[in-house]
Scaffold this motif. Structure first.
Motif, PDB file in Angstrom:
ATOM      1  N   ARG A 124       0.738  -1.077  -0.361  1.00  0.00           N
ATOM      2  CA  ARG A 124      -0.366  -0.200  -0.008  1.00  0.00           C
ATOM      3  C   ARG A 124       0.308   0.933  -0.038  1.00  0.00           C
ATOM      4  NH1 ARG A 124      -5.694  -0.236   1.341  1.00  0.00           N
ATOM      5  NH2 ARG A 124      -5.492  -2.002   2.623  1.00  0.00           N
ATOM      6  N   ARG A 125       1.291   1.148   0.845  1.00  0.00           N
ATOM      7  CA  ARG A 125       2.888   2.799   0.948  1.00  0.00           C
ATOM      8  C   ARG A 125       3.963   2.710   0.279  1.00  0.00           C
ATOM      9  NH1 ARG A 125       1.780   6.497   5.071  1.00  0.00           N
ATOM     10  NH2 ARG A 125       4.228   6.633   5.321  1.00  0.00           N
ATOM     11  N   ILE A 182       2.478   1.084  -4.347  1.00  0.00           N
ATOM     12  CA  ILE A 182       1.112   1.664  -4.906  1.00  0.00           C
ATOM     13  C   ILE A 182       1.725   3.558  -4.971  1.00  0.00           C
ATOM     14  CG2 ILE A 182      -1.234   2.704  -4.890  1.00  0.00           C
ATOM     15  CD1 ILE A 182      -1.201  -0.296  -4.091  1.00  0.00           C
ATOM     16  N   CYS A 183       1.770   3.813  -4.115  1.00  0.00           N
ATOM     17  CA  CYS A 183       2.301   6.051  -4.232  1.00  0.00           C
ATOM     18  C   CYS A 183       3.568   6.053  -4.862  1.00  0.00           C
ATOM     19  CB  CYS A 183       3.067   5.603  -2.516  1.00  0.00           C
ATOM     20  SG  CYS A 183       1.339   5.463  -1.208  1.00  0.00           S
ATOM     21  N   LEU A 236       1.926   5.470  -8.518  1.00  0.00           N
ATOM     22  CA  LEU A 236       1.664   6.845  -9.098  1.00  0.00           C
ATOM     23  C   LEU A 236       2.475   8.121  -9.049  1.00  0.00           C
ATOM     24  CD1 LEU A 236      -1.664   7.760  -9.043  1.00  0.00           C
ATOM     25  CD2 LEU A 236      -1.574   8.288  -6.786  1.00  0.00           C
ATOM     26  N   ALA A 287      -4.368  -0.961 -10.347  1.00  0.00           N
ATOM     27  CA  ALA A 287      -3.970  -0.774  -8.315  1.00  0.00           C
ATOM     28  C   ALA A 287      -3.716   1.099  -8.520  1.00  0.00           C
ATOM     29  CB  ALA A 287      -2.512  -1.179  -8.191  1.00  0.00           C
ATOM     30  N   ILE A 288      -3.449   1.031  -9.520  1.00  0.00           N
ATOM     31  CA  ILE A 288      -3.140   2.343 -10.029  1.00  0.00           C
ATOM     32  C   ILE A 288      -4.320   3.319 -10.136  1.00  0.00           C
ATOM     33  CG2 ILE A 288      -1.753   4.103 -11.757  1.00  0.00           C
ATOM     34  CD1 ILE A 288       0.764   2.152 -11.932  1.00  0.00           C
ATOM     35  N   GLU A 340      -5.978   3.565  -6.935  1.00  0.00           N
ATOM     36  CA  GLU A 340      -5.096   4.267  -6.084  1.00  0.00           C
ATOM     37  C   GLU A 340      -4.975   6.272  -6.210  1.00  0.00           C
ATOM     38  OE1 GLU A 340      -2.909   6.328  -2.749  1.00  0.00           O
ATOM     39  OE2 GLU A 340      -4.385   4.258  -2.837  1.00  0.00           O
ATOM     40  N   ARG A 383      -8.519   6.837  -5.287  1.00  0.00           N
ATOM     41  CA  ARG A 383      -9.502   7.614  -3.942  1.00  0.00           C
ATOM     42  C   ARG A 383      -8.901   8.411  -3.825  1.00  0.00           C
ATOM     43  NH1 ARG A 383      -6.897   6.642   0.457  1.00  0.00           N
ATOM     44  NH2 ARG A 383      -4.625   5.977  -0.043  1.00  0.00           N
ATOM     45  N   ARG A 384      -7.408   8.869  -4.116  1.00  0.00           N
ATOM     46  CA  ARG A 384      -6.754  10.031  -3.713  1.00  0.00           C
ATOM     47  C   ARG A 384      -6.888  10.822  -4.841  1.00  0.00           C
ATOM     48  NH1 ARG A 384      -0.237   9.383  -2.343  1.00  0.00           N
ATOM     49  NH2 ARG A 384      -0.302   7.993  -0.691  1.00  0.00           N
TER      50      ARG A 384
END
Length: 127
Positions: free
Chosen positions: A74-75, A78-79, A82, A109-110, A113, A116-117
């Motif tokens: 997750r951190r 994916i971060c 992105l 996943a991208i 995320e 979501r963001r």
């Protein structure tokens, strides 16, 4: 590959509430932020428990590290992906290669995320 362990114990049965006993451990591989130009894989050791009362088995909660059934952390993973797409203008193919996962896994996943963001955030237009 880097080896990690889940910090929080989860010994209580979700079905009957009795305390379970540790049964064994399993590993969960997660793609993580690349180290240099090489993909990094985290091997997360997850303890499995068994309830002596109802015979149910369960694993420690890994939702802080990754979503259920996810292949990318997750951190870190994916971060990084992105940021690579939005800031560094990399393609999904390059981000997937950097993470060491398939194009479809990285793209899903991208997009999730990013939604979501960037899209689902109610404060995105607040100054």
């Amino acid at each position: 590959m880097r080896e990690c362990r889940v910090v929080d114990d989860d010994p209580w049965c979700r079905k009957c509430g009795a305390e379970g006993v540790p049964r064994d451990t399993v590993t969960r591989p997660l793609a993580h932020e690349p180290f240099g130009h090489r993909p990094t894989t985290l091997l997360v050791r997850v303890r499995r428990y068994r309830c002596g009362h109802c015979r149910r088995t369960w694993r420690q909660d890994t939702s802080k590290a990754a979503a259920p059934r996810a292949k990318i952390s997750r951190r870190g993973g994916i971060c990084w992906a992105l940021t690579a797409i939005v800031v560094d203008h990399l393609t999904v193919s390059r981000a997937a290669a950097g993470l060491g996962v398939s194009w479809h896994t990285a793209n899903t996943a991208i997009l999730a995320e990013g939604k979501r963001r960037l899209i689902d955030d109610p404060c995105r237009f607040d100054g």
